[in-house]
Design an enzyme around this catalytic site. Structure first.
Site, mmCIF file in Angstrom:
data_model
loop_
_atom_site.group_PDB
_atom_site.id
_atom_site.type_symbol
_atom_site.label_atom_id
_atom_site.label_comp_id
_atom_site.label_asym_id
_atom_site.label_seq_id
_atom_site.Cartn_x
_atom_site.Cartn_y
_atom_site.Cartn_z
ATOM 1 N N ASP A 51 0.859 -1.195 0.000
ATOM 2 C CA ASP A 51 0.000 0.000 0.000
ATOM 3 C C ASP A 51 0.891 1.240 0.000
ATOM 4 O O ASP A 51 1.797 1.359 0.829
ATOM 5 C CB ASP A 51 -0.900 -0.019 1.244
ATOM 6 N N ASP A 100 -3.906 2.341 -5.071
ATOM 7 C CA ASP A 100 -2.556 2.316 -4.487
ATOM 8 C C ASP A 100 -2.243 1.055 -3.698
ATOM 9 O O ASP A 100 -1.310 1.042 -2.909
ATOM 10 C CB ASP A 100 -2.331 3.568 -3.620
ATOM 11 N N GLU A 101 -3.029 -0.002 -3.898
ATOM 12 C CA GLU A 101 -2.694 -1.215 -3.146
ATOM 13 C C GLU A 101 -2.967 -2.481 -3.951
ATOM 14 O O GLU A 101 -3.838 -2.516 -4.813
ATOM 15 C CB GLU A 101 -3.416 -1.266 -1.795
HETATM 16 P P1 TTP Z 1 -5.296 4.938 1.176
HETATM 17 O O1 TTP Z 1 -4.254 3.939 0.857
HETATM 18 O O2 TTP Z 1 -6.415 4.546 2.060
HETATM 19 O O3 TTP Z 1 -4.622 6.207 1.858
HETATM 20 P P2 TTP Z 1 -3.227 6.890 1.574
HETATM 21 O O4 TTP Z 1 -2.435 6.150 0.586
HETATM 22 O O5 TTP Z 1 -3.483 8.327 1.236
HETATM 23 O O6 TTP Z 1 -2.527 6.860 2.985
HETATM 24 P P3 TTP Z 1 -1.903 5.597 3.743
HETATM 25 O O7 TTP Z 1 -0.446 5.927 3.908
HETATM 26 O O8 TTP Z 1 -2.603 5.551 5.050
HETATM 27 O O9 TTP Z 1 -2.142 4.402 2.905
HETATM 28 O O10 TTP Z 1 -5.929 5.492 -0.154
HETATM 29 C C1 TTP Z 1 -5.178 5.677 -1.336
HETATM 30 C C2 TTP Z 1 -5.614 6.918 -2.061
HETATM 31 O O11 TTP Z 1 -6.989 6.816 -2.389
HETATM 32 C C3 TTP Z 1 -5.472 8.171 -1.240
HETATM 33 O O12 TTP Z 1 -4.177 8.750 -1.375
HETATM 34 C C4 TTP Z 1 -6.555 9.035 -1.773
HETATM 35 C C5 TTP Z 1 -7.623 8.090 -2.255
HETATM 36 N N1 TTP Z 1 -8.741 8.047 -1.304
HETATM 37 C C6 TTP Z 1 -9.819 8.890 -1.501
HETATM 38 O O13 TTP Z 1 -9.864 9.650 -2.482
HETATM 39 N N2 TTP Z 1 -10.835 8.874 -0.599
HETATM 40 C C7 TTP Z 1 -10.845 8.059 0.495
HETATM 41 O O14 TTP Z 1 -11.789 8.077 1.307
HETATM 42 C C8 TTP Z 1 -9.726 7.192 0.696
HETATM 43 C C9 TTP Z 1 -9.678 6.289 1.897
HETATM 44 C C10 TTP Z 1 -8.698 7.232 -0.218
HETATM 45 MG MG MG Z 2 -2.187 4.076 0.756
#
Ligand code: TTP
Ligand code: MG
Length: 398
Positions: free
Chosen positions: A9, A107-108
């Site tokens: 992720d 992103d995962e």
């Molecule tokens: P995530 O992997 O949940 O968050 P992140 O990568 O920003 O942070 P982390 O380090 O905790 O993983 O989500 C990936 C991307 O998806 C995030 O950068 C933005 C988008 N996203 C949204 O647009 N709305 C949301 O509610 C979530 C959870 C994510």
């Molecule tokens: Mg993330």
């Protein structure tokens, strides 16, 4: 044989891309999302940089609230096309380590590394290689979890964010989960959490110790699933998501062919080779695709998807032939034939009892199989004389 699953992720993904592309944003609280309009904005936060998270800002928070928490943060709308491109770059790196990748969001992704270990080193070495490549080629950091199953790998990747690498070894599933809060269990939202907390249950270890029937009677089917997860049991396979992730075999005839018998024999041979490749790579697939190129170079593909994962020569042959017979080539001769399998998964899923015994796709197919066996027998295909000519052949993964 047990599985080795990796979950990756990206850290603060949208915000990290912005900070990478705009050095002036680095080290500062940055919010990607709706326009805050001085606190009157509507809409929500997509994500926040780790600097902004210190103020309590997180994904899905109303942007007006984010603004109240940190008015001096940098607020940007975001460039979604760019994030998509970066996501593709990351996924392309992952694909170099295994074809069995399940992308679950921008992103995962999950990777089944079970078959990659001999080739690329231990799972930890692979994780380090992947993290290094993402850092040097994409200039971003990712967090990784490695575990015997998807559930544990996903929890593990989240535990040491950002830039984390957490390994759950076989045999340590329960002790790893024991101290974690029940909110880490998939599907446990605020409601279930409140029900469980009301009964004095706050850690995963406490749930694992309950008799399975007790959870079942309180929460029904879901209780059973919850009990399995709490005990670190998760048999779900990593299922590739992309229709173009496939293994295929194809052949271009020396001369365009008109004789259906010759074409069917060729399909037999291709299916045979494909099935052998699948078994060698310890893969199975759900979607069988037939590719036909006609003498005028027009190219067609026909696909059929089974509910079971397949690597059996017989089934691939029969499905390919069935689709071939259904195809109307309008009297044109055939230049190329190909057979491919996609929606791949590791065979280990089956050994863990995940997939039902492979069965023919339908009755029509079973009948076809029988008639084909009668007509050609198993050896007839390799004796087909035209195959001893030197056809142009391409095979491989695309
Ligand atoms: P995530 O992997 O949940 O968050 P992140 O990568 O920003 O942070 P982390 O380090 O905790 O993983 O989500 C990936 C991307 O998806 C995030 O950068 C933005 C988008 N996203 C949204 O647009 N709305 C949301 O509610 C979530 C959870 C994510
Ligand atoms: Mg993330």
């Amino acid at each position: 044989m047990n599985r080795t699953i990796l979950h990756l992720d990206m850290d603060a993904f949208f915000a990290a891309v912005e900070q990478r592309d705009h050095p002036e944003y680095r080290g500062k609280p940055l919010v990607v999302g709706a326009d805050p309009k001085g606190g009157r904005g509507r809409g929500v936060v997509a994500t926040a940089s780790y600097e902004a998270r210190k103020y309590g800002i997180h994904s899905a928070l109303p942007i007006s609230k984010a603004y109240r928490l940190c008015p001096h943060a940098i607020y940007v709308r975001g460039s979604y096309q760019r994030y998509g491109e970066v996501s593709q770059q990351v996924m392309a790196i992952l694909q170099e380590f295994t074809p069995i990748i399940e992308k679950i969001s921008i992103d995962e992704a999950f990777l089944d590394l079970t078959g990659s270990l001999k080739l690329f080193g231990s799972a930890v070495e692979i994780a380090q290689k992947i993290k290094n490549r993402i850092r040097s080629e994409v200039q971003l950091t990712a967090s990784v979890g490695i575990a015997p199953n998807k559930f544990l790998a996903k929890i593990a990747s989240d535990l040491q964010k950002p830039d984390g690498l957490v390994v759950v070894k076989e045999g340590e599933e329960k002790s790893f989960l024991e101290p974690l809060p029940i909110s880490k269990l998939w599907g446990v939202g605020e409601k279930t959490e409140a029900v469980l907390k009301g009964r004095g249950l706050s850690t995963i270890g406490q749930i694992a110790q309950l008799p399975e029937s007790e959870l079942g009677s309180r929460l029904g089917k879901w209780g059973h699933a919850l009990w399995l997860l709490a005990n670190g049991i998760d048999d779900r396979a990593v299922v590739t998501w992309s229709p173009q992730k496939s293994i295929s075999q194809e052949i271009t005839f020396d001369e365009d062919v008109d004789d259906p018998e010759v074409m069917e024999r060729t399909l037999f041979k291709l299916a045979d080779e494909l099935a052998r490749m699948m078994r060698k790579s310890e893969l199975k697939g759900r979607t069988i695709t037939l590719k036909i190129r006609l003498e005028d170079f027009s190219t067609f593909s026909r696909s059929r998807t089974s509910s079971d994962f397949i690597d059996s020569t017989e089934v691939i042959k029969a499905v390919a032939i069935e689709m071939f017979r259904d195809f109307d080539r309008k009297g044109l001769r055939v230049r190329l034939l190909g057979v491919g399998l996609s929606q791949l998964s590791s065979v280990y899923g089956e050994q863990l009892g995940l997939f039902a015994q492979e069965k023919p796709i339908n009755q029509k197919l079973t009948n076809l199989l029988d008639s084909l066996k009668e007509k050609y027998g198993d050896d007839a295909i390799t004796r087909a004389s035209f195959l001893s000519a030197t056809p142009i052949r391409s095979s491989g993964k695309d």
